[in-house]
Design a protein around this motif. Structure first.
Motif, PDB file in Angstrom:
ATOM      1  N   VAL A  45       0.832  -1.204   0.000  1.00 55.52           N
ATOM      2  CA  VAL A  45       0.000   0.000   0.000  1.00 55.52           C
ATOM      3  C   VAL A  45       0.864   1.252   0.000  1.00 55.52           C
ATOM      4  N   TRP A  46       1.940   1.266   0.768  1.00 50.68           N
ATOM      5  CA  TRP A  46       2.737   2.475   0.931  1.00 50.68           C
ATOM      6  C   TRP A  46       3.595   2.802  -0.292  1.00 50.68           C
ATOM      7  N   LEU A  49       1.602   4.681  -2.959  1.00 50.47           N
ATOM      8  CA  LEU A  49       1.216   6.003  -2.463  1.00 50.47           C
ATOM      9  C   LEU A  49       2.396   6.971  -2.477  1.00 50.47           C
ATOM     10  N   LEU A  52       3.043   7.941  -6.087  1.00 48.46           N
ATOM     11  CA  LEU A  52       2.009   8.866  -6.535  1.00 48.46           C
ATOM     12  C   LEU A  52       2.277  10.263  -5.974  1.00 48.46           C
ATOM     13  N   ALA A  53       2.732  10.343  -4.727  1.00 46.50           N
ATOM     14  CA  ALA A  53       3.045  11.649  -4.133  1.00 46.50           C
ATOM     15  C   ALA A  53       4.237  12.305  -4.822  1.00 46.50           C
TER      16      ALA A  53
END
Length: 62
Positions: A45-46, A49, A52-53
């Motif tokens: 999950v991380w 993310l 994407l950031a």
């Protein structure tokens, strides 16, 4: 002697008559154990993310 043989035959026939019942048999459901991977699910999950950031930050700078 005939009465003894007749009594033995009748008792043998009577004991098999009570061997079963008309009730439904109780069947237990099998236990299903599912293994989970807790360590890899957090990383799965991380990482997207964070990527994407980073992409959003690069787009915001331009």
């Amino acid at each position: 002697m005939k009465k003894l043989v007749l009594a033995a035959a009748l008792s043998a026939a009577a004991s098999t008559g009570f061997a079963g019942t008309l009730a439904e048999p109780v069947i237990e459901a099998p236990v299903i154990v599912e293994e989970t991977n807790n360590g890899s699910s957090a990383a799965a999950v991380w990482v997207p993310l964070v990527l994407l950031a980073i992409v959003a930050a690069v787009i915001a700078i331009d």
